[in-house]
Scaffold this motif. Structure first.
Motif, PDB file in Angstrom:
ATOM      1  N   GLY A 205       0.771  -1.247   0.000  1.00  0.00           N
ATOM      2  CA  GLY A 205       0.000   0.000   0.000  1.00  0.00           C
ATOM      3  C   GLY A 205       0.797   1.289   0.000  1.00  0.00           C
ATOM      4  O   GLY A 205       0.270   2.334   0.381  1.00  0.00           O
ATOM      5  N   ILE A 206       2.051   1.257  -0.470  1.00  0.00           N
ATOM      6  CA  ILE A 206       2.864   2.477  -0.466  1.00  0.00           C
ATOM      7  C   ILE A 206       2.231   3.560  -1.340  1.00  0.00           C
ATOM      8  O   ILE A 206       2.320   4.760  -1.026  1.00  0.00           O
ATOM      9  N   ASP A 207       1.549   3.188  -2.423  1.00  0.00           N
ATOM     10  CA  ASP A 207       0.889   4.167  -3.290  1.00  0.00           C
ATOM     11  C   ASP A 207      -0.251   4.870  -2.556  1.00  0.00           C
ATOM     12  O   ASP A 207      -0.512   6.060  -2.765  1.00  0.00           O
ATOM     13  N   ILE A 208      -0.936   4.143  -1.676  1.00  0.00           N
ATOM     14  CA  ILE A 208      -2.015   4.728  -0.881  1.00  0.00           C
ATOM     15  C   ILE A 208      -1.456   5.801   0.049  1.00  0.00           C
ATOM     16  O   ILE A 208      -2.026   6.888   0.193  1.00  0.00           O
ATOM     17  N   LEU A 209      -0.333   5.503   0.677  1.00  0.00           N
ATOM     18  CA  LEU A 209       0.278   6.450   1.612  1.00  0.00           C
ATOM     19  C   LEU A 209       0.791   7.695   0.888  1.00  0.00           C
ATOM     20  O   LEU A 209       0.640   8.815   1.394  1.00  0.00           O
ATOM     21  N   LEU A 210       1.371   7.524  -0.288  1.00  0.00           N
ATOM     22  CA  LEU A 210       1.840   8.688  -1.053  1.00  0.00           C
ATOM     23  C   LEU A 210       0.666   9.587  -1.436  1.00  0.00           C
ATOM     24  O   LEU A 210       0.770  10.819  -1.384  1.00  0.00           O
ATOM     25  N   ASP A 211      -0.456   8.990  -1.801  1.00  0.00           N
ATOM     26  CA  ASP A 211      -1.665   9.780  -2.098  1.00  0.00           C
ATOM     27  C   ASP A 211      -2.114  10.563  -0.868  1.00  0.00           C
ATOM     28  O   ASP A 211      -2.538  11.726  -0.961  1.00  0.00           O
ATOM     29  N   ALA A 212      -2.029   9.930   0.301  1.00  0.00           N
ATOM     30  CA  ALA A 212      -2.433  10.586   1.548  1.00  0.00           C
ATOM     31  C   ALA A 212      -1.539  11.783   1.857  1.00  0.00           C
ATOM     32  O   ALA A 212      -2.022  12.853   2.268  1.00  0.00           O
ATOM     33  N   ILE A 213      -0.244  11.621   1.642  1.00  0.00           N
ATOM     34  CA  ILE A 213       0.698  12.738   1.871  1.00  0.00           C
ATOM     35  C   ILE A 213       0.400  13.876   0.899  1.00  0.00           C
ATOM     36  O   ILE A 213       0.415  15.062   1.278  1.00  0.00           O
ATOM     37  N   HIS A 214       0.103  13.534  -0.342  1.00  0.00           N
ATOM     38  CA  HIS A 214      -0.233  14.562  -1.331  1.00  0.00           C
ATOM     39  C   HIS A 214      -1.472  15.339  -0.906  1.00  0.00           C
ATOM     40  O   HIS A 214      -1.542  16.571  -1.042  1.00  0.00           O
ATOM     41  N   MET A 215      -2.459  14.646  -0.355  1.00  0.00           N
ATOM     42  CA  MET A 215      -3.680  15.300   0.128  1.00  0.00           C
ATOM     43  C   MET A 215      -3.360  16.276   1.246  1.00  0.00           C
ATOM     44  O   MET A 215      -3.850  17.415   1.271  1.00  0.00           O
ATOM     45  N   LEU A 216      -2.539  15.838   2.195  1.00  0.00           N
ATOM     46  CA  LEU A 216      -2.201  16.694   3.338  1.00  0.00           C
ATOM     47  C   LEU A 216      -1.457  17.947   2.888  1.00  0.00           C
ATOM     48  O   LEU A 216      -1.736  19.058   3.355  1.00  0.00           O
ATOM     49  N   VAL A 217      -0.515  17.777   1.982  1.00  0.00           N
ATOM     50  CA  VAL A 217       0.295  18.909   1.518  1.00  0.00           C
ATOM     51  C   VAL A 217      -0.542  19.861   0.661  1.00  0.00           C
ATOM     52  O   VAL A 217      -0.481  21.090   0.826  1.00  0.00           O
ATOM     53  N   SER A 218      -1.350  19.327  -0.239  1.00  0.00           N
ATOM     54  CA  SER A 218      -2.122  20.169  -1.167  1.00  0.00           C
ATOM     55  C   SER A 218      -3.229  20.948  -0.478  1.00  0.00           C
ATOM     56  O   SER A 218      -3.645  22.003  -0.956  1.00  0.00           O
ATOM     57  N   ARG A 219      -3.692  20.450   0.670  1.00  0.00           N
ATOM     58  CA  ARG A 219      -4.757  21.147   1.398  1.00  0.00           C
ATOM     59  C   ARG A 219      -4.225  22.217   2.334  1.00  0.00           C
ATOM     60  O   ARG A 219      -4.988  22.893   3.020  1.00  0.00           O
TER      61      ARG A 219
END
Length: 368
Positions: A205-219
Motif C-alpha cells: 500500500g505504499i501508493d495509498i500512503l503517497l496519495d495521503a501525503i499529497h492530500m495533506l500537503v495540497s490542502r
C-alpha cells in the motif's frame, strides 16, 4: 534434534523481509537447543551478511537459481541429504520444493509448514491460484503441523483447506525488544516525521500512503509532514515518479534499504509509523514500531487488528488514502495521543519478545 529449514527467498531481512527476520530470529534464539541446516537460494554477495546474522554452528546448503520450474523440480528431486529429523518450510512447497517435501515425507521425516503469506493476495493468475489451492488440499496429509502467525491466517487462509484444519497451530511473530529500545534515535526532518518501512509492493500500500501525503500537503494544513520511506522493491521507480510529478520532493525522503541497526535508529526518531497495507498476515513492522514506543496508523486488514486496538495504541483505518490522511491529521492535532499510544505500545510489545516466542518453536519441534 536437527531441523532443516527451507526458504527460497533468501536469508536476510534485506532480501526476504519479514520472513527472513523470522527465520533469523528463530535460529538465533534457539541454536543452543536445536541443530539447524538451511536450504536456500541467496545472492552470493550476501554471504558475509549471512554469516554475521547466523550462528557459526548453522550449516547452509546453497540452492542454485534455475531457469525454469522443471529444471528446479528435477534439482530438488535429486538433492540428497537427510541428516535431519524435521523439515520446516517457510514457503508454500507447491513448486520445485514439492519434490523435496514429498521425497522426505516418504522417508518418514516430520514436515512443518509456516504460512507467512497467501498466494491469493499476490497473484492475479487464476490458473496459478487453482494450482495453489489444489496442491495444499491434495498434499495436506504430509504436514505434521502448519504454523499460522495470526488468528486471521488460521481462520481465513488455512481453514479453507480441509486437509489442514486439524494441524494448525498459532505462533505469532516476534521482535528483539531490547535491541530496538537501545537504538539511538536519529533526527528526522518533518513536522510530523512519518515513517513507512517495508518492501515497496502493491499489497503493502505504499501508493495509498503517497496519495495521503499529497492530500495533506495540497490542502495546506498547518503541519509540514515528511514521509520517510525505508525499503526498496519493484514499485520504487513508480513511487519516485509520483513524488516528482506531484511536487512532493520536499515532503518525501527515500532511504532505500537500511541495515537493521540503521533501520531501528530511524524508527526511534520518527514521530509516527504508518502501515497502509492492502493485505497483511501479521506485520513485523507493527511489532517493531510498538517496541520503539511509536503511535501507529494502520489499515484494518489481516492480523493487524489482533495487535492494534483503535483508540488504545493506535488508529485503524480502511486502506484508502483519504482515511489515512485524516488519521495523520487527527494524530497531529492531538499530541497527547502520540505519547499515550506510544506508552501503550511499549507494554504490548513485551509480549512478543523473541526470547519468549522462539521457545514456542522449540516446543513445537519436540511435540512433532
Amino acid at each position: 534434534m536437527r531441523v532443516c529449514m527451507v526458504y527460497g527467498g533468501g536469508l536476510t531481512p534485506r532480501t526476504a523481509g519479514g520472513i527472513g527476520s523470522v527465520i533469523c530470529n528463530i535460529i538465533k534464539h534457539t541454536s543452543k537447543q536445536i541443530e539447524y541446516l538451511l536450504l536456500t537460494t541467496y545472492d552470493e554477495s550476501e554471504s558475509l551478511e549471512i554469516r554475521e546474522l547466523y550462528p557459526p554452528t548453522v550449516r547452509i546448503e546453497y540452492v542454485r537459481p534455475h531457469a525454469n520450474a522443471f529444471d528446479g523440480f528435477a534439482y530438488y528431486s535429486v538433492k540428497n541429504f537427510d541428516d535431519f529429523d524435521i523439515l520446516h518450510f517457510h514457503c508454500p512447497p507447491i513448486g520445485r520444493e514439492l519434490a523435496f517435501a514429498l521425497k522426505n515425507y516418504f522417508r518418514e521425516k516430520k514436515l512443518i509448514y509456516s504460512h507467512h503469506i497467501s498466494y491469493e493476495a499476490t497473484l492475479n493468475n487464476k490458473l496459478k491460484l487453482a494450482y495453489y489451492f489444489s496442491s495444499l488440499n491434495l498434499f495436506g496429509r504430509i504436514w505434521k503441523k502448519v504454523v499460522a502467525p495470526s488468528q486471521f491466517v488460521a481462520k481465513n487462509d488455512l481453514a479453507r483447506f480441509r486437509s489442514l484444519k486439524d494441524k494448525i497451530c498459532l505462533i505469532r511473530n516476534g521482535i528483539d525488544v531490547e535491541l530496538i529500545r537501545r537504538a539511538k534515535p536519529m533526527h528526522l526532518e518533518g513536522d510530523p516525521s512519518i515513517l513507512f518501512m517495508g518492501h515497496l509492493l502493491y499489497w503493502k500500500g505504499i501508493d495509498i500512503l503517497l496519495d495521503a501525503i499529497h492530500m495533506l500537503v495540497s490542502r495546506g494544513t498547518k503541519a509540514n509532514p515528511m514521509l520517510h520511506i525505508v525499503g526498496s522493491g519493484i514499485m520504487e521507480k513508480q513511487c519516485k515518479e509520483y513524488v516528482s510529478r506531484h511536487g512532493l520532493d520536499d515532503n518525501v525522503h527515500f532511504w532505500g534499504y537500511a541495515c537493521e541497526s540503521a533501520k531501528f535508529r530511524i524508527l526511534r526518531g520518527a514521530d509516527m509509523v504508518v502501515i497502509p497495507s492492502r493485505y497483511e498476515t501479521s506485520s513485523v513492522v507493527l511489532l517493531e514500531a510498538m517496541a520503539a514506543g511509536k503511535p501507529v496508523i494502520a489499515t484494518r486488514v489481516g492480523g493487524i487488528p489482533e495487535l492494534l486496538k483503535h483508540g488504545v495504541n493506535g488508529i485503524l483505518t480502511s486502506p484508502f488514502s483519504s482515511q489515512i490522511a485524516m488519521a495523520i491529521k487527527s494524530l497531529c492535532e492531538k499530541e497527547q495521543l502520540i505519547e499515550e499510544y506510544g506508552r501503550n505500545n511499549q507494554e504490548v510489545a513485551k509480549l512478543f519478545d523473541w526470547k519468549n516466542i522462539a521457545q514456542s518453536y522449540v516446543q513445537l519441534y519436540y511435540d512433532v
